[in-house]
Design a protein around this motif. Structure first.
Motif, PDB file in Angstrom:
ATOM      1  N   ARG A   1       0.848  -1.192   0.000  1.00  0.00           N
ATOM      2  CA  ARG A   1       0.000   0.000   0.000  1.00  0.00           C
ATOM      3  C   ARG A   1       0.875   1.230   0.000  1.00  0.00           C
ATOM      4  O   ARG A   1       1.947   1.208   0.583  1.00  0.00           O
ATOM      5  N   PRO A   2       0.548   2.281  -0.674  1.00  0.00           N
ATOM      6  CA  PRO A   2      -0.745   2.668  -1.231  1.00  0.00           C
ATOM      7  C   PRO A   2      -0.997   2.144  -2.641  1.00  0.00           C
ATOM      8  O   PRO A   2      -2.003   2.501  -3.251  1.00  0.00           O
TER       9      PRO A   2
ATOM     10  N   ARG B   1      -2.323  -0.282  -5.562  1.00  0.00           N
ATOM     11  CA  ARG B   1      -3.532  -1.078  -5.652  1.00  0.00           C
ATOM     12  C   ARG B   1      -3.283  -2.258  -6.584  1.00  0.00           C
ATOM     13  O   ARG B   1      -2.486  -2.174  -7.512  1.00  0.00           O
TER      14      ARG B   1
END
Length: 77
Positions: free
Chosen positions: A34-35, A37
């Protein structure tokens, strides 16, 4: 999951289903990256698993979490 693991999922008897359950549950790579996706289908699986299994922040017994994800598989969620 490996190609061999995907092939095994086609039959999914007891121990193989438990192996799949653990692989799904412990897919912490998503959290580590993360961040960033992943794909939309995998994000949906991640959200579904997290709806029954909270993130591992400290040590705890795995069996209730494994059983919860196992139940998702049996119920074909």
């Amino acid at each position: 999951m490996s190609l061999k693991g995907k092939r095994e999922c086609g039959e999914v008897p007891g121990s193989k289903k438990n192996g799949l359950t653990v692989q799904i549950q412990l897919g912490k790579g998503i959290e580590f990256l993360r961040p960033l996706r992943t794909t939309t289908p995998l994000e949906k699986v991640y959200e579904l698993v997290r709806s029954v299994v909270k993130p591992w922040i400290k040590d705890r017994f795995m069996s209730p979490d494994i059983e919860a994800v196992h139940r998702l598989i049996i119920d074909q969620k």
